[in-house]
Scaffold this active site. Structure first.
Site, mmCIF file in Angstrom:
data_model
loop_
_atom_site.group_PDB
_atom_site.id
_atom_site.type_symbol
_atom_site.label_atom_id
_atom_site.label_comp_id
_atom_site.label_asym_id
_atom_site.label_seq_id
_atom_site.Cartn_x
_atom_site.Cartn_y
_atom_site.Cartn_z
ATOM 1 N N ASP A 1 0.727 -1.122 0.016
ATOM 2 C CA ASP A 1 -0.060 -0.027 -0.032
ATOM 3 C C ASP A 1 0.850 1.339 0.040
ATOM 4 O O ASP A 1 1.990 1.108 0.530
ATOM 5 C CB ASP A 1 -0.952 0.016 1.474
ATOM 6 C CG ASP A 1 -2.018 0.565 1.150
ATOM 7 O OD1 ASP A 1 -2.707 1.310 -0.008
ATOM 8 O OD2 ASP A 1 -2.717 0.879 1.948
ATOM 9 N N HIS A 2 0.371 2.203 -0.573
ATOM 10 C CA HIS A 2 1.163 3.698 -0.591
ATOM 11 C C HIS A 2 2.632 3.555 -0.542
ATOM 12 O O HIS A 2 3.270 3.790 0.360
ATOM 13 C CB HIS A 2 0.489 4.480 0.582
ATOM 14 C CG HIS A 2 -0.983 4.896 0.370
ATOM 15 N ND1 HIS A 2 -1.466 5.831 -0.484
ATOM 16 C CD2 HIS A 2 -2.015 4.418 0.845
ATOM 17 C CE1 HIS A 2 -2.403 5.701 -0.593
ATOM 18 N NE2 HIS A 2 -3.099 4.652 0.636
ATOM 19 N N GLY B 1 -8.350 8.166 7.029
ATOM 20 C CA GLY B 1 -8.462 8.504 8.227
ATOM 21 C C GLY B 1 -10.109 8.669 8.838
ATOM 22 O O GLY B 1 -10.887 8.628 7.920
ATOM 23 N N GLY C 1 -11.767 3.860 3.220
ATOM 24 C CA GLY C 1 -13.156 3.455 2.990
ATOM 25 C C GLY C 1 -14.000 3.451 4.497
ATOM 26 O O GLY C 1 -15.098 3.392 4.805
HETATM 27 ZN ZN LIG Z 1 -4.839 4.452 0.987
#
Ligand SMILES: [Zn+2]
Length: 292
Positions: free
Chosen positions: A80-81, A182, A217
């Site tokens: 991720d990221h 967040g 999400g």
């Molecule tokens: Zn993300």
């Protein structure tokens, strides 16, 4: 074992999205796998650069591969990221199935140039690795924020999405469609929910014609999530909600056993709390209801 690409295609055909849950320890990983196995739906676990640094990139690669084999279960691993090609290459070599190559903070054309390079370099290591690119602004940090960032200016347009996908060759696109990383305090308590721009998602899907991921999400209205999936979202990321459940479960375990020092006796309430979030989110993403 099916590839992630096949799993995404099949989920899309059913009108489902695949859940992506971030993990940074065995409590979270156990809970995600247990939830997905209970509903018998494929799942992706993701680790950001910070999460990988804590767990170990090669370690998690080996653990997820082992779980997949041991349970003969479609659990996939996403980097991720990822903000640099060096970190992406490390993940590709560790056997990750997918990577989010995130240069969305750079000017648009520079994001395109470097993402295209990354797609080529990563697929040279593993041709079946799926590369996701990011456009627009959805804020940073899967944690509790004091105030909402101004996301209105960072929303993605269908034209941008089409241009980005065609120019870079990414397999998956992460657009900004009202989502954010967040949670606000009012979202932790459930007083407010994130709302999504469903029309924008449908227009981006039509223009880009590729798999779409919804980041951030956590705290999103359930009906908006269902509509977003119907409009073309294929993967939904949940992180902060799991972290909140992890902490509450851990606090519960500690409070229940104030003198206990055995980790595997303290952690089960945390596993259970996280698993309940995973189950409830996977039911929304897949339309699976609890068996009566
Ligand atoms: Zn993300």
């Amino acid at each position: 074992m099916k590839t992630l690409r096949t799993v995404l295609q099949e989920a899309q055909g059913r009108g489902d999205a695949v859940g992506h849950f971030n993990v940074s320890d065995m409590v979270l990983l156990k809970a995600v796998l247990a939830g997905a196995r209970e509903l018998d739906v494929p799942v992706v676990v993701g680790l950001s650069e910070g999460e990988r640094e804590f767990v170990g990139t090669r370690t998690i690669g080996a653990v997820v591969k082992s779980l997949r084999e041991e349970y003969d279960f479609p659990i996939f691993l996403n980097a991720d990221h990822t903000h640099s090609l060096a970190k992406g290459i490390e993940a590709a070599k560790a056997g990750f199935d997918a990577i989010v190559f995130d240069l969305s903070a750079l000017p648009f054309e520079e994001n395109i140039r470097q993402t295209k390079q990354a797609v080529e370099a990563l697929k040279a290591i593993n041709p079946s690795m799926m590369v996701e690119g990011e456009i627009g602004d959805i804020g940073t940090g899967s944690e509790i924020h004091d105030k909402a960032p101004d996301l209105a200016k960072g929303l993605s347009s269908p034209e941008e999405a089409k241009h980005f996908v065609e120019s870079t060759g990414v397999d998956i696109l992460a657009p900004a469609v009202g989502n954010m990383h967040g949670l606000l305090k009012s979202m932790v308590s459930g007083e407010t929910k994130k709302r999504l721009d469903i029309e924008r998602i449908a227009a981006i899907k039509e223009a880009a014609g590729t798999f779409l991921t919804l980041h951030g999400g956590s705290g999103t209205d359930d009906d908006d999530l269902r509509k977003a999936i119907a409009a073309g979202i294929n993967i939904v990321h949940i992180n902060t909600e799991l972290r909140v459940a992890w902490r509450r479960g851990l606090e519960q375990g500690l409070a229940k056993m104030p003198d206990e020092v055995v980790p595997y006796k303290i952690f089960p309430p945390a596993v259970e709390a996280v698993k309940q979030v995973v189950l409830s989110r996977l039911r929304v993403f897949t339309g699976k209801r609890k068996a009566a």
